[in-house]
Design an enzyme around this catalytic site. Structure first.
Site, PDB file in Angstrom:
ATOM      1  N   SER A 137       0.862  -1.197   0.000  1.00  0.00           N
ATOM      2  CA  SER A 137       0.000   0.000   0.000  1.00  0.00           C
ATOM      3  C   SER A 137       0.889   1.235   0.000  1.00  0.00           C
ATOM      4  CB  SER A 137      -0.859   0.013   1.264  1.00  0.00           C
ATOM      5  OG  SER A 137      -1.470   1.282   1.435  1.00  0.00           O
ATOM      6  N   TYR A 150      -1.551   0.047  10.523  1.00  0.00           N
ATOM      7  CA  TYR A 150      -1.832  -0.405   9.154  1.00  0.00           C
ATOM      8  C   TYR A 150      -0.634  -0.087   8.252  1.00  0.00           C
ATOM      9  CZ  TYR A 150      -3.759  -0.907   4.502  1.00  0.00           C
ATOM     10  OH  TYR A 150      -3.940  -1.284   3.196  1.00  0.00           O
TER      11      TYR A 150
HETATM   12  P1  NDP Z   1     -11.679  -5.850   0.660  1.00  0.00           P
HETATM   13  O1  NDP Z   1     -12.109  -5.632   2.063  1.00  0.00           O
HETATM   14  O2  NDP Z   1     -12.654  -5.604  -0.419  1.00  0.00           O
HETATM   15  O3  NDP Z   1     -11.083  -7.338   0.505  1.00  0.00           O
HETATM   16  C1  NDP Z   1     -10.257  -7.890   1.477  1.00  0.00           C
HETATM   17  C2  NDP Z   1     -10.120  -9.388   1.259  1.00  0.00           C
HETATM   18  O4  NDP Z   1      -9.239  -9.912   2.266  1.00  0.00           O
HETATM   19  C3  NDP Z   1     -11.447 -10.120   1.387  1.00  0.00           C
HETATM   20  O5  NDP Z   1     -11.561 -11.060   0.348  1.00  0.00           O
HETATM   21  C4  NDP Z   1     -11.343 -10.825   2.728  1.00  0.00           C
HETATM   22  O6  NDP Z   1     -12.014 -12.076   2.655  1.00  0.00           O
HETATM   23  C5  NDP Z   1      -9.835 -11.068   2.837  1.00  0.00           C
HETATM   24  N1  NDP Z   1      -9.413 -11.239   4.226  1.00  0.00           N
HETATM   25  C6  NDP Z   1      -9.410 -10.328   5.223  1.00  0.00           C
HETATM   26  N2  NDP Z   1      -9.013 -10.900   6.382  1.00  0.00           N
HETATM   27  C7  NDP Z   1      -8.755 -12.209   6.104  1.00  0.00           C
HETATM   28  C8  NDP Z   1      -8.324 -13.317   6.863  1.00  0.00           C
HETATM   29  N3  NDP Z   1      -8.065 -13.215   8.177  1.00  0.00           N
HETATM   30  N4  NDP Z   1      -8.167 -14.513   6.257  1.00  0.00           N
HETATM   31  C9  NDP Z   1      -8.414 -14.642   4.933  1.00  0.00           C
HETATM   32  N5  NDP Z   1      -8.833 -13.631   4.148  1.00  0.00           N
HETATM   33  C10 NDP Z   1      -9.011 -12.425   4.733  1.00  0.00           C
HETATM   34  O7  NDP Z   1     -10.399  -4.899   0.473  1.00  0.00           O
HETATM   35  P2  NDP Z   1      -9.405  -4.668  -0.774  1.00  0.00           P
HETATM   36  O8  NDP Z   1      -9.723  -5.546  -1.900  1.00  0.00           O
HETATM   37  O9  NDP Z   1      -9.354  -3.215  -1.000  1.00  0.00           O
HETATM   38  O10 NDP Z   1      -8.035  -5.079  -0.091  1.00  0.00           O
HETATM   39  C11 NDP Z   1      -7.204  -6.105  -0.579  1.00  0.00           C
HETATM   40  C12 NDP Z   1      -5.781  -5.795  -0.175  1.00  0.00           C
HETATM   41  O11 NDP Z   1      -5.383  -4.566  -0.750  1.00  0.00           O
HETATM   42  C13 NDP Z   1      -5.553  -5.644   1.334  1.00  0.00           C
HETATM   43  O12 NDP Z   1      -4.322  -6.242   1.656  1.00  0.00           O
HETATM   44  C14 NDP Z   1      -5.483  -4.126   1.516  1.00  0.00           C
HETATM   45  O13 NDP Z   1      -4.713  -3.771   2.633  1.00  0.00           O
HETATM   46  C15 NDP Z   1      -4.811  -3.719   0.236  1.00  0.00           C
HETATM   47  N6  NDP Z   1      -5.007  -2.343  -0.192  1.00  0.00           N
HETATM   48  C16 NDP Z   1      -6.251  -1.782  -0.311  1.00  0.00           C
HETATM   49  C17 NDP Z   1      -6.381  -0.477  -0.734  1.00  0.00           C
HETATM   50  C18 NDP Z   1      -7.704   0.207  -0.834  1.00  0.00           C
HETATM   51  O14 NDP Z   1      -7.733   1.469  -0.768  1.00  0.00           O
HETATM   52  N7  NDP Z   1      -8.804  -0.498  -1.022  1.00  0.00           N
HETATM   53  C19 NDP Z   1      -5.200   0.322  -1.119  1.00  0.00           C
HETATM   54  C20 NDP Z   1      -3.948  -0.351  -0.929  1.00  0.00           C
HETATM   55  C21 NDP Z   1      -3.867  -1.641  -0.513  1.00  0.00           C
HETATM   56  P3  NDP Z   1     -12.933 -12.709   3.807  1.00  0.00           P
HETATM   57  O15 NDP Z   1     -13.528 -11.569   4.587  1.00  0.00           O
HETATM   58  O16 NDP Z   1     -13.931 -13.533   3.069  1.00  0.00           O
HETATM   59  O17 NDP Z   1     -11.995 -13.538   4.605  1.00  0.00           O
HETATM   60  C1  8X3 Z   2      -5.054   1.637   1.583  1.00  0.00           C
HETATM   61  C2  8X3 Z   2      -4.643   3.003   1.155  1.00  0.00           C
HETATM   62  O1  8X3 Z   2      -4.267   5.379   1.949  1.00  0.00           O
HETATM   63  O2  8X3 Z   2      -6.182   4.197   2.859  1.00  0.00           O
HETATM   64  O3  8X3 Z   2      -3.946   0.831   1.735  1.00  0.00           O
HETATM   65  O4  8X3 Z   2      -3.978   3.635   3.570  1.00  0.00           O
HETATM   66  S1  8X3 Z   2      -4.768   4.090   2.447  1.00  0.00           S
END
Ligand code: NDP
Ligand code: 8X3
Length: 252
Positions: A137, A150
């Site tokens: 991120s 985070y």
């Molecule tokens: P979502 O919340 O839409 O998806 C997150 C996914 O992670 C879900 O499929 C969830 O599945 C899974 N997950 C969470 N906890 C667990 C666990 N303990 N075990 C297994 N699976 C888990 O978020 P995003 O798609 O946005 O996020 C995906 C990744 O991208 C994350 O690592 C996030 O930090 C990163 N990210 C997101 C950004 C954003 O602004 N959206 C920007 C930068 C990075 P389930 O709940 O079914 O287990």
């Molecule tokens: C998610 C992006 O800027 O919300 O990783 O931390 S931010």
């Protein structure tokens, strides 16, 4: 030759969009997450593809080891691991934050990612091929108020990715860290513990990145010639950039 992608956190957001793009491109898939109904839905949706689904909480080391040990012969050779499962919880300043939230982020974003990587690496090394794409991120490089744990977990992901490259020197295995900025998914609903109003406010009046944008980048990374390794790729929506350093003044 058929290829297999293993995607964690496939039930939503980036992971789900990655599953869609790799299914379209004809890859076999291993999809994992905690929500079984969503995994089953994806398996039905990608009926044309060969999809193995596994319910797994990446925080549970034994579950992760069982998930990898239990891969069927048809899906045992993993060409791509997308280490995507992750979350942010809370945005309070460190002095007020909930320690339980901090622990869940460390257990998921750091330990979960370590468990999955460690379980899959030996077979990649044995086969002399593979690509690990970690979901970092911008928060791993750039601090912001409330980012505390985070951001620190994503800094781990960045440096772990670099160190993996060092350890995997000469094996032919690629490692990339993607560092997205503002992107709309279930991320903010999770971050604000289900408060949809607060989550919606994050994206109000913006044009954020979409899960599809990220999935296309993930696919592009895999589609570089095998001798090319993109180490890190930082991506923001055009509407996002940096602010000035905060300076506290005596009269504030
Ligand atoms: P979502 O919340 O839409 O998806 C997150 C996914 O992670 C879900 O499929 C969830 O599945 C899974 N997950 C969470 N906890 C667990 C666990 N303990 N075990 C297994 N699976 C888990 O978020 P995003 O798609 O946005 O996020 C995906 C990744 O991208 C994350 O690592 C996030 O930090 C990163 N990210 C997101 C950004 C954003 O602004 N959206 C920007 C930068 C990075 P389930 O709940 O079914 O287990
Ligand atoms: C998610 C992006 O800027 O919300 O990783 O931390 S931010």
């Amino acid at each position: 030759m058929k290829k297999t992608a293993f995607i964690t956190g496939a039930t939503s957001g980036f992971g789900r969009a990655c599953a869609e793009i790799f299914a379209e491109k004809g890859w076999d898939l291993v999809l994992s997450g905690r929500r079984e109904d969503r995994l089953q839905e994806l398996q039905k949706k990608f009926a044309e593809a060969s999809v193995h689904i596994v319910v797994c909480d990446v925080r549970e080391r034994a579950q992760v080891e069982a998930m990898v040990a239990g891969l069927p012969d048809s899906h045992v050779d993993i060409d791509l691991l997308v280490n995507n499962a992750g979350l942010a919880l809370g945005m309070k300043p460190a002095q007020e934050a909930d320690l339980d939230d901090w622990e869940i982020m460390v257990d998921t974003n750091i330990k979960g990612l370590m468990y999955v990587t460690r379980a899959l690496l030996p077979s990649m090394v044995r086969r002399g091929q593979g690509h690990i794409i970690n979901m970092g991120s911008i928060a791993g490089s750039w601090p912001y108020p409330g980012g505390n744990t985070y951001g620190a977990t994503k800094a781990f992901v960045e440096q772990f990715s670099n160190n993996l490259r060092a350890d995997l020197h000469g094996t032919g295995i690629r490692v990339s860290n993607i560092e997205p900025g503002l992107a709309e998914s279930e991320f903010s609903v999770v971050r604000f513990h289900g408060d949809r109003e607060k989550a919606d406010a994050v994206y109000e009046g913006t044009e954020p990145l979409t899960p599809q944008d990220i999935a296309e980048i993930v696919y592009w990374l895999t589609d570089r010639p095998p001798h090319v390794n993109i180490n890190r790729l930082e991506v923001m929506p055009v509407c996002q950039s940096w602010g000035p350093f905060a300076v506290h003044r005596k009269n504030e």
